[in-house]
Design a protein around this motif. Structure first.
Motif, short mmCIF file in Angstrom:
data_model
loop_
_atom_site.label_atom_id
_atom_site.label_comp_id
_atom_site.label_asym_id
_atom_site.label_seq_id
_atom_site.Cartn_x
_atom_site.Cartn_y
_atom_site.Cartn_z
N GLN A 255 23.19 44.70 43.18
CA GLN A 255 24.25 43.80 43.66
C GLN A 255 24.99 43.12 42.52
OE1 GLN A 255 21.02 43.39 44.16
NE2 GLN A 255 20.38 41.29 43.66
N SER B 230 28.57 43.92 41.84
CA SER B 230 29.66 43.39 42.68
C SER B 230 30.66 42.60 41.85
CB SER B 230 29.08 42.49 43.78
OG SER B 230 28.41 41.37 43.21
N LYS C 256 34.79 44.23 39.77
CA LYS C 256 35.76 44.37 40.86
C LYS C 256 36.66 45.60 40.73
CE LYS C 256 34.46 40.48 42.76
NZ LYS C 256 33.69 40.48 44.05
N SER D 91 24.18 47.24 49.18
CA SER D 91 24.69 46.06 48.47
C SER D 91 26.00 46.34 47.75
CB SER D 91 23.64 45.57 47.46
OG SER D 91 23.49 46.50 46.40
N GLN E 244 30.39 45.23 48.48
CA GLN E 244 31.31 44.24 47.91
C GLN E 244 32.30 44.87 46.93
OE1 GLN E 244 31.32 41.15 49.09
NE2 GLN E 244 29.59 41.77 50.41
N ASN E 245 32.00 46.09 46.50
CA ASN E 245 32.90 46.78 45.57
C ASN E 245 33.97 47.53 46.37
OD1 ASN E 245 29.98 46.77 44.22
ND2 ASN E 245 31.51 46.76 42.58
#
Length: 478
Positions: free
Chosen positions: A397, A400, A403, A422, A425-426
């Motif tokens: 994670q 993340s 970006k 996890s 988020q990317n």
């Protein structure tokens, strides 16, 4: 690509001897002129006795070449203006060599006039030979091979414009794909300058018009189209095109031509407008224009300052390869291909390059989950490869924070379902490789749903086995 059908005759046979005989007067005249120049020195004066015989033989062979050249011209297929120029220049060579022989005794008493006449003969032979080469090889036969120092003085054909498409699917089939093949392989014999079989291939309209033996293109029927049938003949076949001794169409070019004709030989359609079989898709994929650095999504549009030389040197000392991603760019690519011992204790060496480092390949190194927190600080990363490392994904994670990450390769690691999920988020992630891992199909589906457009490769694909196969292939995507 149509050849004249010939039932054989003495005139035709004699005409086709022209390319052989035409070299005789050239060689003899050059030898005579060389002896004339040498004989101007007292020690070589005895060579003068051979000059009259050489000039007589040159005259007779030149006349014979003119006659056979005339017979050859009756076969047709040559541009009239170019043919006439070459023909009359050839006659001029024959007449000049005859006059040179007749006037030998007078000219011998005036060495300067003798030398001037010899140089004039050489120039006349050169010009005549140039036009002959233009007839058989195209009007830029000589100028195309000129070195840079001379080419500025010769007219050169216009260079083909660079493709104005960025994706092969937007290419115009005829203008961008088919016509360049014809220009390279066929137009040298089928143009206004050299009209073999009365056929011109410089435009689609001329191709549809055909030649002396009729149309060469039958829409939707490549096997019935002469322009396609002739390229499939054996090299020894006299009707094969291009003829023996000239570069043949490549398999890819042949496939393109078949595909174009099979779809009606369209004049104004693009690649994306007509159906494609598997073979053509492979050919087109290979023709996809390479992207320039500013077109690569994985290279930021904005520029960055140069990295510290000492920071680069520290990584190089560990065996890593540090290279710019392209010319005139300060963004960097780092690869540990030759640094298998690189591990968690070394990972901090990457941080001084965090503004410039966008591509990182740590395949086969000793880094573990302990390094993921540091990797998360490399916020400019667009590509990251961790294939074959001890990473389990417990701290995945941390990525993340990256970006800009678009490509992530976790193949041959021990990452789990929880670790992969996890990554949701990317949001810029486009490609994820998890073959030979513990990731389940359910987690793959969950992540694919969370990130629009994400392609996940789980590997394990097998090519279908055909009855004719002798080798079984197993494909792993990395």
């Amino acid at each position: 690509m149509i050849l004249l059908q010939n039932n054989g005759s003495w005139i035709s046979f004699s005409g086709r001897m022209h390319p052989v005989l035409v070299h005789l007067p050239i060689g003899i005249l050059v030898a005579a002129i060389l002896l004339i120049l040498l004989s101007q020195r007292p020690r070589w004066q005895r060579f003068q006795t051979a000059v009259p015989l050489l000039l007589l033989l040159a005259c007779l062979s030149a006349v014979t070449s003119c006659i056979t050249g005339y017979f050859l011209s009756k076969d047709g297929g040559y541009a009239e203006n170019l043919l006439d120029t070459h023909f009359y220049l050839g006659i001029s060579v024959a007449v000049s060599s005859g006059l040179f022989w007749i006037c030998w005794r007078l000219l011998r008493r005036k060495p300067w006039l003798l030398i001037l006449s010899g140089i004039s003969m050489l120039l006349l032979i050169t010009i005549t030979g140039h036009y002959g080469g233009s007839l058989t090889h195209g009007d830029n036969y000589l100028s195309a091979a000129m070195p840079a120092a001379l080419s500025r003085f010769a007219s050169q054909p216009a260079k083909a414009a660079a493709p104005d498409y960025k994706d092969i699917s937007d290419a115009r089939i005829y203008e961008d794909l088919i016509q360049p093949v014809l220009n390279t392989r066929c137009v040298s014999c089928h143009s206004q300058q050299k009209l073999k079989g009365g056929l011109q291939l410089e435009s689609l309209a001329l191709m549809r018009k055909g030649g002396e033996n009729g149309p060469v293109l039958k829409d939707s029927l490549p096997e019935e189209s002469e322009i396609y049938k002739r390229i499939l003949l054996q090299e020894e076949d006299e009707h094969r095109m291009p003829p023996k001794g000239k570069p043949s169409l490549s398999p890819a070019e042949t496939e393109l031509l078949h595909w174009w004709i099979a779809n009606g030989a369209p004049a104004d359609k693009k690649v994306k407008d007509i159906p494609k079989n598997v073979r053509v898709q492979a050919v087109l994929a290979a023709m996809q224009p390479a992207k320039t650095l500013d077109q690569l999504e994985t290279v930021p549009a904005s520029e960055v300052a140069a990295a510290s030389e000492s920071a680069i040197a520290a990584l190089t000392a560990k065996g890593l390869k540090v290279l710019p991603v392209g010319a005139n760019s300060h963004y960097l690519s780092v690869s540990a291909f030759t640094a298998g011992a690189f591990g968690d204790k070394d990972i901090q060496l990457l941080l001084p390059l965090k503004a410039q480092l966008i591509w990182l390949d740590l395949s086969g190194t000793q880094i573990s989950d302990q390094s993921l927190e540091t990797l998360g600080q490399l916020q400019q990363l667009t590509r990251l490869t961790l294939r074959g490392t001890p990473v389990k994904g417990d701290k995945l994670q941390q990525l993340s924070h990256c970006k800009q990450l678009m490509y992530l390769n976790l193949s041959e690691t021990a990452v789990t379902d929880a670790a992969v999920v996890s990554l949701k988020q990317n949001k810029k992630l486009q490609q994820l490789y998890v073959n030979k891992t513990k990731v389940s199909a359910a987690s793959v589906q969950q992540l694919a749903t969370a990130i629009t457009g994400l392609k996940i490769d789980t590997g394990g694909y097998r090519l279908p086995v055909l009855a004719s196969d002798t080798i079984a292939y197993h494909k792993q995507m990395n």
